[in-house]
Design a protein around this motif. Structure first.
Motif, mmCIF file in Angstrom:
data_model
loop_
_atom_site.group_PDB
_atom_site.id
_atom_site.type_symbol
_atom_site.label_atom_id
_atom_site.label_comp_id
_atom_site.label_asym_id
_atom_site.label_seq_id
_atom_site.Cartn_x
_atom_site.Cartn_y
_atom_site.Cartn_z
ATOM 1 N N HIS A 149 35.337 39.373 36.187
ATOM 2 C CA HIS A 149 33.929 39.044 36.364
ATOM 3 C C HIS A 149 33.476 38.191 35.182
ATOM 4 C CE1 HIS A 149 32.877 41.935 39.655
ATOM 5 N NE2 HIS A 149 33.961 42.535 39.189
ATOM 6 N N ALA A 150 33.064 36.965 35.431
ATOM 7 C CA ALA A 150 32.570 36.112 34.349
ATOM 8 C C ALA A 150 31.276 36.691 33.790
ATOM 9 C CB ALA A 150 32.330 34.694 34.855
ATOM 10 N N GLU A 151 31.198 36.800 32.459
ATOM 11 C CA GLU A 151 30.023 37.390 31.834
ATOM 12 C C GLU A 151 29.327 36.466 30.851
ATOM 13 O OE1 GLU A 151 31.041 41.152 30.090
ATOM 14 O OE2 GLU A 151 31.048 42.178 32.035
ATOM 15 N N GLN A 152 30.090 35.620 30.179
ATOM 16 C CA GLN A 152 29.476 34.773 29.159
ATOM 17 C C GLN A 152 30.158 33.417 29.113
ATOM 18 O OE1 GLN A 152 29.043 36.718 25.366
ATOM 19 N NE2 GLN A 152 28.701 34.803 24.258
ATOM 20 N N ILE A 153 29.336 32.364 29.095
ATOM 21 C CA ILE A 153 29.852 30.999 29.032
ATOM 22 C C ILE A 153 29.459 30.391 27.698
ATOM 23 C CG2 ILE A 153 29.791 28.705 30.074
ATOM 24 C CD1 ILE A 153 28.986 30.110 32.713
ATOM 25 N N ALA A 207 32.335 26.070 22.670
ATOM 26 C CA ALA A 207 33.757 26.385 22.524
ATOM 27 C C ALA A 207 34.546 26.121 23.800
ATOM 28 C CB ALA A 207 33.915 27.850 22.124
ATOM 29 N N LYS A 208 33.836 25.889 24.906
ATOM 30 C CA LYS A 208 34.442 25.680 26.220
ATOM 31 C C LYS A 208 35.289 26.888 26.634
ATOM 32 C CE LYS A 208 34.444 20.637 26.391
ATOM 33 N NZ LYS A 208 35.242 19.431 26.687
ATOM 34 N N THR A 209 34.641 28.025 26.619
ATOM 35 C CA THR A 209 35.315 29.262 27.006
ATOM 36 C C THR A 209 34.431 30.078 27.939
ATOM 37 O OG1 THR A 209 34.443 30.449 25.081
ATOM 38 C CG2 THR A 209 36.630 29.417 24.853
ATOM 39 N N VAL A 210 35.077 30.931 28.710
ATOM 40 C CA VAL A 210 34.384 31.884 29.579
ATOM 41 C C VAL A 210 34.908 33.276 29.245
ATOM 42 C CG1 VAL A 210 33.931 32.636 31.935
ATOM 43 C CG2 VAL A 210 34.126 30.190 31.425
ATOM 44 N N LEU A 211 34.003 34.152 28.840
ATOM 45 C CA LEU A 211 34.356 35.543 28.596
ATOM 46 C C LEU A 211 34.235 36.291 29.915
ATOM 47 C CD1 LEU A 211 34.922 37.795 26.411
ATOM 48 C CD2 LEU A 211 32.449 38.203 26.471
#
Length: 386
Positions: free
Chosen positions: A63-67, A71-75
């Motif tokens: 489940h994507a939670e933070q964009i 940094a071009k990352t998805v937590l």
């Protein structure tokens, strides 16, 4: 799904095998949300594992939670509760929409919805449980709060669903609560008349110029003081973009969708593309905007995937265009209605329109076969769709 397939298509066409395409989602499946007003909702799921394997698309379960656009990352959160991070060069936001749930007394505790698979399954189990109760006017009454597309399709389907459980001779009552002054207020006059005709034939009642004051275990109280006793209340009033859109800098519309360029990029973050119910996108040069419907979501996905891949492969992107627009509204046992154009000219009704509706919802909006040739042909943004 369509964005990933379209990106894989362009990569194959360009002879480039260095492009890594990944889909981050809770499960490798497409939930056929436009059909959640129907029975046997648990079957309305299309697996994607074989398709992704055929096209060399990586699946990341979470489940994507933070964009983090810097940094071009998805937590994301995995099924075991642990967190992990995925990096990207291009990000396509395709997280869809959800039902708006305003702070109405009792809404959270007593109202059902068919917004997601899990909530639609809860609703179906509730209908099953009603058959075990004594027959009373309260048991046999369903109030649908919201007379938009979903509300209309559910309300007109419910007479058959209830009679299948209670018996054909049971006196049932379906009430649609709508704050607008007319049935189907956002539709053409011809389409509104068809909806009204079907509602009358099916015994579906409308409470126009009405709003919900409170919901409890035994029914609904309207702001005008009317009380409707009902064992079942369903909320179908309005949708909004997934809250992840709030993590991206940019202009949004009243539904929370990110306003995008003609190539579906977020202006402040050109490495981020929005698609489906996350995107406020112009469909043509006449000023029309994509709606939160599957016909627009599918095409938006194809363009977004193509353009994201094109930006990495030094290929000219396609400006999103979708001039054709149709409406096909299921009206339960009465049939359906099919219109063409933004002026919603009615082209067919009842059984003829029902055949079109079934073709759309049972074939057109499903994923392509797990065959590269078939899938890539279906994912072509410029191919005829509707």
């Amino acid at each position: 799904m369509w964005a990933a397939v379209s990106a894989a298509r362009l990569s194959e066409q360009q002879g480039n095998n260095s492009l890594e395409i990944a889909v981050l989602a809770p499960l490798p499946e497409l939930r056929v949300r436009p059909r959640f007003y129907e029975e046997k909702v648990s079957t309305l799921v299309a697996p994607l594992t074989d398709l992704f394997a055929e096209l060399d698309i990586t699946f990341i379960a979470g489940h994507a939670e933070q964009i983090d656009t810097t940094a071009k990352t998805v937590l994301y959160r995995m099924s075991n509760g642990a967190h992990a991070t995925a990096s990207y060069d291009r990000l396509i936001l395709a997280t869809g929409s959800q039902t708006k749930r305003p702070p109405i007394a009792g809404l959270a505790d007593y109202a059902f919805d068919i917004d997601q698979l899990e909530s639609a399954e809860v609703f179906e189990r509730h209908l099953d449980s009603l058959a075990l109760r004594p027959s009373t006017p309260e048991r046999n009454t369903v109030v649908v709060c919201g007379g938009g597309f979903t509300g209309i399709e559910l309300a007109t389907e419910l007479p058959a669903r209830l009679r299948a459980r209670f018996g054909d001779n049971t006196e049932i009552k379906i009430v649609v609560v709508e704050r607008g002054p007319v049935i189907g207020g956002r539709y053409s006059d011809a389409l509104r008349k068809t909806i009204a005709e079907a509602s009358e034939a099916l015994g579906v009642e409308w409470r126009l110029k009405s709003e919900v004051e409170a919901i409890d275990a035994h029914g609904v109280t309207l702001k005008n003081g009317e009380r409707i006793a009902a064992a079942t209340v369903v909320w179908t009033a309005g949708v909004e973009a997934n809250p992840l859109s709030l993590q991206i800098d940019g202009e949004r519309d009243s539904q929370g969708r990110l306003v995008v360029t003609e190539t579906l990029q977020v202006p402040a973050h050109p490495d981020v593309y929005a698609t489906g119910d996350m995107a406020h996108a112009k469909t043509d040069d006449a000023g029309n905007t994509a709606l939160m419907t599957c016909q627009h979501a599918i095409q938006l996905g194809k363009f977004a995937g193509h353009n994201a891949a094109a930006s990495l492969l030094n290929v000219t992107p396609y400006p999103y265009r979708q001039v054709n627009y149709v409406t096909c509204l299921d009206l339960g046992a009465w049939g359906a209605v099919y219109t063409e154009g933004w002026d919603q000219a009615v082209k067919s009704v009842r059984d003829e329109a029902k055949k079109i509706k079934i073709a759309i919802t049972n074939e057109l909006i499903y994923p392509p076969l797990a065959d590269k040739t078939v899938a890539f042909a279906a994912a072509d943004p410029l191919a005829k769709f509707v």
